[in-house]
Scaffold this active site. Structure first.
Site: not given
Ligand code: ARG
Length: 268
Positions: A256, A62, A162
């Site tokens: 992201c 990630d 988020h």
């Molecule tokens: N797979 C990551 C998580 O769940 C994705 C993060 C996405 N990042 C963001 N800034 N929304 O943490």
């Protein structure tokens, strides 16, 4: 000109599920993820921005989602403390890189704090998300660390886990967001602070259309967010559609994939 930090998705994969978008049973194509990411990096450079790179670490699939690594305002960096154990080792890489690249105060957050995933600078205030990842106590910590007012917003829909999946800052005074992702209290607060906000439909939000990057003029966002693209154009912004279909499998898109390095900012 903006300054962004990005992480090449060299080890990108969906090996576990920590948000509703992630399905480890679905195949991923790391080569395609890299190609889509390179397009985005090249676009920022073409637009005149500076992009620095942090090396990806094997075993941290990630890590491409650089937004989550820290929040940097005025040369001060508050480094993430991830909620899920899968991502915790990422923090060390940000602590090291930011210390070695000119930040004058670098500290790891005491409470769960997922960086710019949940902390968005908007003019001289910080909008901060909670509900899924970032601890509410991290908001107070950030207000003290940066010396800026923090407006806490509570997320309610697990697909928008988020703040940067539900709201984007377009310039100091304009934001776009999906009201359905927030509690009623937070919605009321947003209406009061931003009566002229661009409001996203449920359909545009579901394309990850709010996971956008704005330099004040260009707005880079998922190309499937056609309603938002039209609204942005009407408001005088210059929207640019991106295809990051591979990175969407991890529950992330345009915003992201970068962390903004602000050498100044937030001055009142
Ligand atoms: N797979 C990551 C998580 O769940 C994705 C993060 C996405 N990042 C963001 N800034 N929304 O943490």
């Amino acid at each position: 000109m903006r300054h962004y930090l990005m992480v090449r998705p060299g080890y990108f994969d969906v090996e576990y599920s920590i948000n509703p978008w992630m399905d480890p049973g679905k195949p991923t194509d790391t080569g395609l993820a890299v190609a889509q990411w390179e397009w985005l990096r090249d676009l920022y450079v073409e637009l005149g921005h500076r992009v620095d790179l942090l090396d990806p670490v094997p075993g941290l699939p990630d890590m491409v989602y650089a937004a989550n690594g820290a929040t940097v305002v005025n040369g001060r960096a508050l480094v993430a403390r991830f909620r899920h154990p899968h991502r915790r080792r990422e923090s060390a890489a940000y602590l090291k890189w930011l210390s070695e690249h000119g930040c004058r105060d670098v500290r790891q957050a005491r409470w769960h704090n997922e960086g710019e995933g949940d902390f968005l600078l908007a003019g001289s205030r910080i909008l901060a998300g909670t509900g899924f990842r970032t601890d509410r106590r991290a908001h107070e910590e950030a207000a003290e660390f940066f010396g800026l007012p923090v407006v806490g917003l509570t997320l309610t829909d697990p697909r928008y886990y988020h703040l940067d999946t539900a709201l984007a800052v377009l310039d100091d005074d304009v934001v776009m967001y999906f009201p359905g992702a927030f509690t009623e209290d937070s919605r009321r607060q947003l209406e009061k602070l931003y009566p002229d906000a661009v409001i996203a439909s449920a359909a545009d939000a579901a394309t990850f259309g709010l996971n956008a990057v704005s330099d004040g003029r260009h707005v880079i966002l998922p190309q499937a967010a056609t309603g938002l693209i039209a609204q942005l154009r009407e408001r005088g912004f210059d929207p640019i559609g991106a295809d990051l279909s591979e990175l969407l499998k991890g529950g992330g898109s345009v915003k992201c994939c970068m962390l903004e390095l602000r050498h100044s900012g937030g001055e009142q």
